[in-house]
Design an enzyme around this catalytic site. Structure first.
Site, PDB file in Angstrom:
ATOM      1  N   HIS A   1      54.321 -28.205  -9.933  1.00  0.00           N
ATOM      2  CA  HIS A   1      54.859 -28.955  -8.789  1.00  0.00           C
ATOM      3  C   HIS A   1      56.075 -29.753  -9.224  1.00  0.00           C
ATOM      4  O   HIS A   1      56.427 -29.797 -10.398  1.00  0.00           O
ATOM      5  CB  HIS A   1      53.779 -29.868  -8.195  1.00  0.00           C
ATOM      6  CG  HIS A   1      53.143 -30.821  -9.157  1.00  0.00           C
ATOM      7  ND1 HIS A   1      53.801 -31.921  -9.665  1.00  0.00           N
ATOM      8  CD2 HIS A   1      51.904 -30.836  -9.728  1.00  0.00           C
ATOM      9  CE1 HIS A   1      52.987 -32.580 -10.480  1.00  0.00           C
ATOM     10  NE2 HIS A   1      51.834 -31.932 -10.545  1.00  0.00           N
TER      11      HIS A   1
ATOM     12  N   ASP B   1      51.211 -44.041  -3.027  1.00  0.00           N
ATOM     13  CA  ASP B   1      50.804 -42.690  -3.442  1.00  0.00           C
ATOM     14  C   ASP B   1      50.540 -42.755  -4.946  1.00  0.00           C
ATOM     15  O   ASP B   1      51.485 -42.767  -5.737  1.00  0.00           O
ATOM     16  CB  ASP B   1      51.926 -41.693  -3.120  1.00  0.00           C
ATOM     17  CG  ASP B   1      51.531 -40.262  -3.454  1.00  0.00           C
ATOM     18  OD1 ASP B   1      50.355 -40.023  -3.776  1.00  0.00           O
ATOM     19  OD2 ASP B   1      52.411 -39.385  -3.392  1.00  0.00           O
TER      20      ASP B   1
ATOM     21  N   HIS C   1      55.082 -37.852   1.887  1.00  0.00           N
ATOM     22  CA  HIS C   1      56.290 -37.097   1.497  1.00  0.00           C
ATOM     23  C   HIS C   1      57.330 -37.518   2.525  1.00  0.00           C
ATOM     24  O   HIS C   1      57.443 -36.931   3.595  1.00  0.00           O
ATOM     25  CB  HIS C   1      56.048 -35.589   1.526  1.00  0.00           C
ATOM     26  CG  HIS C   1      55.202 -35.140   0.368  1.00  0.00           C
ATOM     27  ND1 HIS C   1      55.198 -33.867  -0.117  1.00  0.00           N
ATOM     28  CD2 HIS C   1      54.330 -35.807  -0.422  1.00  0.00           C
ATOM     29  CE1 HIS C   1      54.360 -33.772  -1.141  1.00  0.00           C
ATOM     30  NE2 HIS C   1      53.815 -34.948  -1.338  1.00  0.00           N
TER      31      HIS C   1
ATOM     32  N   TYR D   1      47.867 -28.901 -15.899  1.00  0.00           N
ATOM     33  CA  TYR D   1      46.656 -28.325 -15.295  1.00  0.00           C
ATOM     34  C   TYR D   1      46.339 -27.022 -16.015  1.00  0.00           C
ATOM     35  O   TYR D   1      47.103 -26.062 -15.912  1.00  0.00           O
ATOM     36  CB  TYR D   1      46.882 -28.060 -13.801  1.00  0.00           C
ATOM     37  CG  TYR D   1      47.526 -29.242 -13.117  1.00  0.00           C
ATOM     38  CD1 TYR D   1      46.760 -30.268 -12.571  1.00  0.00           C
ATOM     39  CD2 TYR D   1      48.921 -29.349 -13.051  1.00  0.00           C
ATOM     40  CE1 TYR D   1      47.361 -31.366 -11.970  1.00  0.00           C
ATOM     41  CE2 TYR D   1      49.528 -30.446 -12.456  1.00  0.00           C
ATOM     42  CZ  TYR D   1      48.747 -31.449 -11.922  1.00  0.00           C
ATOM     43  OH  TYR D   1      49.344 -32.535 -11.341  1.00  0.00           O
TER      44      TYR D   1
ATOM     45  N   ARG E   1      46.983 -35.757 -13.931  1.00  0.00           N
ATOM     46  CA  ARG E   1      48.240 -36.172 -13.282  1.00  0.00           C
ATOM     47  C   ARG E   1      48.283 -37.691 -13.337  1.00  0.00           C
ATOM     48  O   ARG E   1      47.243 -38.354 -13.189  1.00  0.00           O
ATOM     49  CB  ARG E   1      48.297 -35.679 -11.835  1.00  0.00           C
ATOM     50  CG  ARG E   1      49.555 -36.117 -11.098  1.00  0.00           C
ATOM     51  CD  ARG E   1      49.865 -35.328  -9.814  1.00  0.00           C
ATOM     52  NE  ARG E   1      48.891 -35.484  -8.766  1.00  0.00           N
ATOM     53  CZ  ARG E   1      47.975 -34.570  -8.441  1.00  0.00           C
ATOM     54  NH1 ARG E   1      47.897 -33.431  -9.114  1.00  0.00           N
ATOM     55  NH2 ARG E   1      47.128 -34.798  -7.461  1.00  0.00           N
TER      56      ARG E   1
ATOM     57  N   ASP F   1      43.750 -38.823  -6.643  1.00  0.00           N
ATOM     58  CA  ASP F   1      45.058 -38.979  -5.991  1.00  0.00           C
ATOM     59  C   ASP F   1      44.757 -39.500  -4.593  1.00  0.00           C
ATOM     60  O   ASP F   1      44.362 -38.733  -3.705  1.00  0.00           O
ATOM     61  CB  ASP F   1      45.790 -37.632  -5.948  1.00  0.00           C
ATOM     62  CG  ASP F   1      47.200 -37.756  -5.346  1.00  0.00           C
ATOM     63  OD1 ASP F   1      47.518 -38.809  -4.775  1.00  0.00           O
ATOM     64  OD2 ASP F   1      47.966 -36.780  -5.469  1.00  0.00           O
TER      65      ASP F   1
ATOM     66  N   HIS G   1      45.514 -29.213  -4.445  1.00  0.00           N
ATOM     67  CA  HIS G   1      45.151 -29.878  -3.185  1.00  0.00           C
ATOM     68  C   HIS G   1      43.645 -29.808  -2.953  1.00  0.00           C
ATOM     69  O   HIS G   1      43.194 -29.436  -1.868  1.00  0.00           O
ATOM     70  CB  HIS G   1      45.924 -29.262  -2.002  1.00  0.00           C
ATOM     71  CG  HIS G   1      47.378 -29.630  -2.014  1.00  0.00           C
ATOM     72  ND1 HIS G   1      48.299 -29.088  -1.153  1.00  0.00           N
ATOM     73  CD2 HIS G   1      48.073 -30.502  -2.790  1.00  0.00           C
ATOM     74  CE1 HIS G   1      49.491 -29.613  -1.405  1.00  0.00           C
ATOM     75  NE2 HIS G   1      49.384 -30.457  -2.401  1.00  0.00           N
TER      76      HIS G   1
ATOM     77  N   GLU H   1      50.526 -40.707 -11.584  1.00  0.00           N
ATOM     78  CA  GLU H   1      51.523 -40.891 -10.518  1.00  0.00           C
ATOM     79  C   GLU H   1      51.750 -42.366 -10.213  1.00  0.00           C
ATOM     80  O   GLU H   1      50.817 -43.093  -9.852  1.00  0.00           O
ATOM     81  CB  GLU H   1      51.048 -40.178  -9.248  1.00  0.00           C
ATOM     82  CG  GLU H   1      51.968 -40.372  -8.061  1.00  0.00           C
ATOM     83  CD  GLU H   1      51.565 -39.548  -6.845  1.00  0.00           C
ATOM     84  OE1 GLU H   1      50.369 -39.252  -6.677  1.00  0.00           O
ATOM     85  OE2 GLU H   1      52.467 -39.206  -6.061  1.00  0.00           O
TER      86      GLU H   1
ATOM     87  N   GLU I   1      55.331 -38.323 -10.875  1.00  0.00           N
ATOM     88  CA  GLU I   1      53.981 -37.789 -11.006  1.00  0.00           C
ATOM     89  C   GLU I   1      53.881 -36.499 -11.816  1.00  0.00           C
ATOM     90  O   GLU I   1      53.484 -35.460 -11.299  1.00  0.00           O
ATOM     91  CB  GLU I   1      53.367 -37.577  -9.623  1.00  0.00           C
ATOM     92  CG  GLU I   1      54.224 -36.791  -8.636  1.00  0.00           C
ATOM     93  CD  GLU I   1      53.538 -36.639  -7.284  1.00  0.00           C
ATOM     94  OE1 GLU I   1      52.434 -36.086  -7.259  1.00  0.00           O
ATOM     95  OE2 GLU I   1      54.118 -37.056  -6.278  1.00  0.00           O
TER      96      GLU I   1
ATOM     97  N   ASP J   1      37.075 -34.953  25.373  1.00  0.00           N
ATOM     98  CA  ASP J   1      36.572 -36.317  25.350  1.00  0.00           C
ATOM     99  C   ASP J   1      36.532 -36.972  23.972  1.00  0.00           C
ATOM    100  O   ASP J   1      36.087 -38.103  23.856  1.00  0.00           O
ATOM    101  CB  ASP J   1      35.159 -36.308  25.969  1.00  0.00           C
ATOM    102  CG  ASP J   1      34.840 -37.668  26.570  1.00  0.00           C
ATOM    103  OD1 ASP J   1      35.787 -38.410  26.867  1.00  0.00           O
ATOM    104  OD2 ASP J   1      33.651 -37.977  26.713  1.00  0.00           O
TER     105      ASP J   1
ATOM    106  N   HIS K   1      58.672 -37.308  -5.084  1.00  0.00           N
ATOM    107  CA  HIS K   1      59.243 -37.218  -3.731  1.00  0.00           C
ATOM    108  C   HIS K   1      59.497 -38.634  -3.237  1.00  0.00           C
ATOM    109  O   HIS K   1      58.972 -39.602  -3.793  1.00  0.00           O
ATOM    110  CB  HIS K   1      58.249 -36.499  -2.801  1.00  0.00           C
ATOM    111  CG  HIS K   1      56.841 -37.025  -2.916  1.00  0.00           C
ATOM    112  ND1 HIS K   1      56.414 -38.136  -2.223  1.00  0.00           N
ATOM    113  CD2 HIS K   1      55.788 -36.640  -3.694  1.00  0.00           C
ATOM    114  CE1 HIS K   1      55.143 -38.382  -2.550  1.00  0.00           C
ATOM    115  NE2 HIS K   1      54.737 -37.499  -3.455  1.00  0.00           N
TER     116      HIS K   1
HETATM  117  N1  GLY Z   1      49.364 -37.363  -2.705  1.00  0.00           N
HETATM  118  C1  GLY Z   1      50.304 -36.359  -2.440  1.00  0.00           C
HETATM  119  C2  GLY Z   1      51.281 -36.229  -3.506  1.00  0.00           C
HETATM  120  O1  GLY Z   1      51.101 -36.780  -4.586  1.00  0.00           O
HETATM  121  O2  GLY Z   1      52.321 -35.663  -3.357  1.00  0.00           O
HETATM  122 MN    MN Z   2      52.970 -37.844  -4.626  1.00  0.00          MN
HETATM  123 MN    MN Z   3      49.717 -38.357  -4.844  1.00  0.00          MN
END
Ligand code: GLY
Ligand code: MN
Ligand code: MN
Length: 413
Positions: free
Chosen positions: A329, A250, A340, A367, A381, A239, A222, A383, A363, A22, A333
């Site tokens: 990372h 983003d 993504h 770290y 970061r 972020d 994350h 971005e 980005e 529900d 993207h």
């Molecule tokens: N917010 C997800 C990334 O920056 O990839």
């Molecule tokens: Mn991103």
């Molecule tokens: Mn991001």
């Protein structure tokens, strides 16, 4: 829709997520399905066959509509959506045999729904009996995802209008944080300020799970708990972004919880900003994502050497990828309906060059999770979202303030 006209394409939309019988969770259409139809009801399917499109959807059901809201219904959907036919989803398997007739190929993605997969594959097997002489007697079945990804990579004007709006509102929401976040607030409270700004100014949803990471939390890539108290003297990495009619921004910004950066925080911040700016200046049609990522690794390594975190020569460090401990990372993207977004970075061993109309993030970050010394616990970061244009690029997030002095001017005591 300019897809292979000798093939039959079969796409299913998303189903509703209902828990404990529900509790209805917000419905999110499957992105390829939304891209092809703009139809945002659950339980639908699309078949493209002989150059014609048929949208299968739920019938009106007054009792169900009392619980979950009005449905388009078969007749109105035909008027509203850009498809040739609409049909009840109840007739889907009955009609599928007919829609497969004459196809030379079938495009269908076997996803997680086992009984759906089996029924479609049975129909494809029945369709194979109609394949003419000279064939191998079986319809080849391929995944359509790569074809649709190619289409989604280059945004048209209406998609770009939504992305510009999402980027502008989100950039201004980040500026709003510079003027409102104070030590003693929780990460959640800062997030609430941000979300309030987004919805008040025209965003229709959050683009993804927001990250509000104070101090050392920023070194967890994350981090989404967002439940700690912000302390004076720390940095806050945010972020987070809103979307407008399914298209998302983003953005990440990192700023001091106090009015000013400490000298060590500022050093790291300015190094990351230098990389972000250098990469932005390189983005243009013809360059590949891999080239940009590789350059960002070189620049980050150079920054780590000048901060004294790494020692030795630039080449040695690049070869041994020592930067990966602090920049683990990718540079970015593609961005669009999904944060993504669908996109092809390389094809059969060759990198795909960027083209006008694509949107990507830039980005870079540093770290220092387990580092002893002055930079230990710092995570930064920066971005931005970048549209590739005919002659170069346009920063869709240009309303942000990135310069450290300007950030300090806007910050509150
Ligand atoms: N917010 C997800 C990334 O920056 O990839
Ligand atoms: Mn991103
Ligand atoms: Mn991001």
């Amino acid at each position: 829709m300019s897809l292979d006209s000798e093939a039959t394409f079969i796409f299913f939309g998303a189903n509703e997520v209902v828990r404990n019988d529900d509790s209805h969770y917000p419905f999110r259409q499957e992105s390829n399905f939304y891209y092809l139809t703009e139809f945002d009801e659950p339980g639908a399917a699309l078949v493209l066959s002989r150059g014609e499109s048929t949208l299968f959807l739920l019938d009106h059901d007054p009792e169900m509509e009392t619980w979950t809201g009005e449905r388009y219904g078969i007749e109105r959907a035909k008027m509203v959506f850009n498809v040739d036919q609409t049909e009840s989803i109840k007739k889907f398997y009955m009609k599928l045999d007919e829609l497969l007739r004459g196809a030379k190929r079938v495009y269908f993605r076997l996803d997680g729904n086992v009984s759906q997969n089996m029924r479609v594959m049975e129909a494809i097997q029945r369709g194979s009996r109609h394949v003419g002489k000279g064939s191998h007697g079986a319809l080849p079945v391929q995944d359509p995802s790569a074809l649709v990804a190619r289409m989604r990579m280059v945004k048209d004007d209406s998609e770009l209008a939504l992305m510009r709006k999402a980027c502008s509102i989100t950039a201004r929401a980040h500026l709003h944080l510079l003027k409102t976040v104070r030590a003693g607030m929780t990460e959640f409270e800062a997030c609430a300020e941000f979300q309030h700004f987004l919805y008040k100014n025209g965003c229709t949803d959050m683009g993804y799970n927001p990250i509000f990471a104070g101090g050392n939390n920023a070194t967890t890539l994350h981090y989404v708990r967002n439940n700690k108290v912000l302390k004076a003297g720390e940095l806050l990495l945010v972020d987070a972004a809103g979307e407008v009619d399914w298209y998302t921004a983003d953005i990440t910004q990192t700023f001091p919880v106090s009015k000013r950066f400490s000298p060590d925080q500022r050093k790291v911040y300015e190094k990351v900003l230098g990389v972000n700016r250098a990469i932005t200046s390189m983005i243009k049609p013809g360059i590949t994502y891999r080239e940009l990522h590789h350059r960002s690794c070189e620049l980050i390594t150079d920054a780590l050497l000048s901060l004294g975190v790494l020692t030795g020569s630039l080449n040695e460090n690049i070869e041994q990828k020592t930067y990966r401990k602090y920049y683990m990372h990718g540079l970015g993207h593609f961005l669009g309906l999904d944060v993504h977004d669908a996109g092809i970075y390389d094809h059969r061993g060759s990198d795909v060059p960027l083209e006008a109309g694509m949107v990507m993030t830039n980005e870079p970050g540093l770290y220092f999770r387990d580092l002893k010394g002055p930079f230990g616990g710092i995570g930064v970061r920066i971005e931005d979202d970048i549209l590739i244009t005919a002659n170069g690029s346009e920063v869709l997030t240009k309303e942000l303030v990135r310069d450290a002095d300007q950030i300090e001017t806007l910050r509150v005591e």
